[in-house]
Scaffold this active site. Structure first.
Site, mmCIF file in Angstrom:
data_model
loop_
_atom_site.group_PDB
_atom_site.id
_atom_site.type_symbol
_atom_site.label_atom_id
_atom_site.label_comp_id
_atom_site.label_asym_id
_atom_site.label_seq_id
_atom_site.Cartn_x
_atom_site.Cartn_y
_atom_site.Cartn_z
ATOM 1 N N ASP A 139 21.961 -10.257 -78.248
ATOM 2 C CA ASP A 139 22.118 -9.748 -79.618
ATOM 3 C C ASP A 139 21.632 -8.298 -79.575
ATOM 4 O OD1 ASP A 139 22.396 -9.345 -82.268
ATOM 5 O OD2 ASP A 139 21.162 -11.025 -82.930
ATOM 6 N N HIS A 158 29.907 -14.926 -85.319
ATOM 7 C CA HIS A 158 29.894 -15.284 -86.741
ATOM 8 C C HIS A 158 31.361 -15.524 -87.112
ATOM 9 C CE1 HIS A 158 26.365 -12.542 -86.570
ATOM 10 N NE2 HIS A 158 25.851 -13.266 -87.544
ATOM 11 N N ASP A 174 33.188 -12.390 -87.666
ATOM 12 C CA ASP A 174 33.431 -11.500 -86.511
ATOM 13 C C ASP A 174 34.816 -11.764 -85.924
ATOM 14 O OD1 ASP A 174 30.721 -10.845 -86.703
ATOM 15 O OD2 ASP A 174 30.141 -12.270 -85.126
HETATM 16 C C1 XUL Z 1 20.136 -10.207 -87.360
HETATM 17 C C2 XUL Z 1 20.476 -11.133 -86.264
HETATM 18 C C3 XUL Z 1 21.756 -11.881 -86.417
HETATM 19 C C4 XUL Z 1 21.684 -13.297 -85.991
HETATM 20 C C5 XUL Z 1 22.935 -14.084 -86.270
HETATM 21 O O1 XUL Z 1 18.950 -9.530 -87.187
HETATM 22 O O2 XUL Z 1 19.775 -11.241 -85.294
HETATM 23 O O3 XUL Z 1 22.714 -11.187 -85.689
HETATM 24 O O4 XUL Z 1 21.442 -13.386 -84.617
HETATM 25 O O5 XUL Z 1 23.289 -14.054 -87.596
HETATM 26 CO CO CO Z 2 19.887 -12.443 -83.588
#
Ligand code: XUL
Ligand code: CO
Length: 443
Positions: free
Chosen positions: A343, A105, A108
């Site tokens: 993630d 992001h 980040d």
């Molecule tokens: C939130 C999520 C985020 C997205 C990117 O649940 O998954 O981290 O992947 O904004």
């Molecule tokens: Co995500």
């Protein structure tokens, strides 16, 4: 300065018999599976936010992880110096782990400034540094995204905010982040609807908000073409959290939205395992839905928890769950611009720096083993043959006439003269055993 001092060399593949916790047992980047190198099939990415920007804070307590660049540390009074230190550690990690991609992001990698222009300047400065790190290490950007949910200004959403000033701010932020992603050669751009949803209809005009969201997405698509970004634009569905009702609930809801607003040829989906679970779906279901709709893009690889009903973002450990997902990915033709982005978060007690390696090694081995099992299922063809046989009637006279031109009245007359249809077994348990066999025999 070296941050991950306990890992001096790149993590190597040592095979399933290895007892070295800092080696891959299944992920062998150069091994060719179904005509493609494992690295090119899996396209692993490390996510910047959970691994580097998060210090272990949860809703009940402060951070626990050793992230000296985090704002909670007095030593990092200069946010840009901290961001640079964080980026050095991040690229050291990507390189030692041996992943081809990362994701971020805007917030980040670069701290927010007092004003929009200052935040933009911070991002530009960090993008220059990231470009240098990418060139030095060969690590590439899988996708970038803008954080449109953390700052208090987004309390009521970004694109779906009742105030057009917030929409305009968010649009500016996405334009800047999309351009930054483009400059870094990003292969995709993701939009997760952080707070694009609502808490109560008592204060919400849902129709208006969804129209706003569509307008925002159309602007993003127009801007992508304007700047010559050739990567894919991806929406990441999630049913709830942080808002009670998120508009991008699941793949089917996103597909309906894209079709209604004429965006189905321009936007695909980034499917997250834990979001699928929260929506009441299997991971494999979400992939199959996206593949069928022609909007499959990329994956956020993680896992939920059997007993916790929120987004716990564990590293994936279930080979069976991931095999069923990989099977749908392979059936859909595999990943193209997308990848498998972790993630995923460490548990709060995993406080050693090396824990980040154990977590990713485990996740990568789980996915690699799932790839091997899924490609073996496809290669032997036994499962597909049984599935096809189940629909054999549709190639016969009755099936083809139904799909061509038979009317309800025709079928009514026919029903008057025919007997009860034959029932046949669905063999679910036998098929589950077959999947288990492929996993067991994975070598
Ligand atoms: C939130 C999520 C985020 C997205 C990117 O649940 O998954 O981290 O992947 O904004
Ligand atoms: Co995500």
């Amino acid at each position: 300065m070296e941050f991950f001092t306990e890992v001096s060399e790149r993590i190597a593949y040592e095979g399933a018999e290895s007892d070295n916790p800092l080696a891959f047992r299944w992920y062998d980047a150069d091994r060719v599976v179904a005509g493609r190198r494992m690295e090119d099939h899996l396209r692993f990415a490390v996510c910047y936010w959970h691994s580097f920007a998060w210090d272990g804070l949860d809703i009940f307590g402060a951070g626990t992880l050793d992230r000296p660049w985090h704002p909670t540390f007095a030593a990092t009074a200069d946010p840009m110096a901290a961001a640079k230190q964080k980026m050095e550690a991040a690229f050291e990690f990507f390189e030692k782990l041996g992943v081809p991609f990362y994701c971020f992001h805007d917030r980040d990698i670069a701290p927010e400034g007092e004003k929009f222009a200052e935040s933009a300047a911070h991002l530009d400065e960090m993008i220059e540094l990231a470009a240098g790190h990418q060139q030095r290490t060969g690590v590439q950007l899988l996708w970038g995204t803008a954080n449109l949910f953390s700052n208090a200004r987004f309390q009521a959403g970004a694109a779906t905010n009742p105030d057009p000033e917030v929409f305009a701010y968010a649009a500016g932020q996405v334009a800047h982040c999309l351009e930054a992603t483009h400059r870094l050669g990003g292969q995709n751009y993701v939009l997760w609807g952080g707070r694009e949803g609502y808490e109560t209809l008592l204060n919400t005009d849902m129709k208006r908000e969804v129209d706003q969201l569509a307008r925002f997405m159309s602007m993003v698509v127009e801007h992508k073409h304007r700047i010559g970004f050739t990567g894919a634009i991806l929406i990441e569905p999630k049913p709830f959290e942080p808002t009670k009702h998120q508009y991008d609930y699941d793949v089917a809801a996103v597909h309906a939205f894209l079709q209604k607003y004429g965006l189905a040829d321009e936007i695909k989906v980034n499917i997250e395992v834990n979001h699928a679970t929260l929506a009441g779906h299997d991971f494999a279901h979400e992939i199959a839905t996206a593949v069928n709709a022609g909007i499959f893009g990329s994956i956020d690889a993680n896992a939920g928890d059997d007993r916790l009903g929120w987004d716990v973002d564990r590293f994936p450990v279930s080979v069976e769950q991931m095999t069923l997902g990989m099977l749908e990915i392979l059936r859909g033709g595999g990943l193209t611009t997308g990848g498998l982005n972790f993630d995923s978060k460490l548990r709060r007690q995993s406080i050693d720096r090396t824990d980040l390696f154990y977590a990713h090694i485990g996740g990568m081995d789980t996915m690699a083993r799932a790839l091997l099992a899924a490609s073996s299922i496809i290669e032997t063809g036994d499962l597909d043959a049984l599935r096809q046989a189940r629909y054999a009637g549709w190639s016969g006279e009755l099936g083809t006439s139904i799909m061509a031109d038979a009317t309800l009245a025709d079928l009514h007359s026919r029903a008057m003269t025919t007997g009860e249809p034959n029932r046949v077994s669905g063999h679910q348990e036998m098929l589950e055993n077959l999947v288990a066999k492929h996993i067991e025999r994975t070598r």
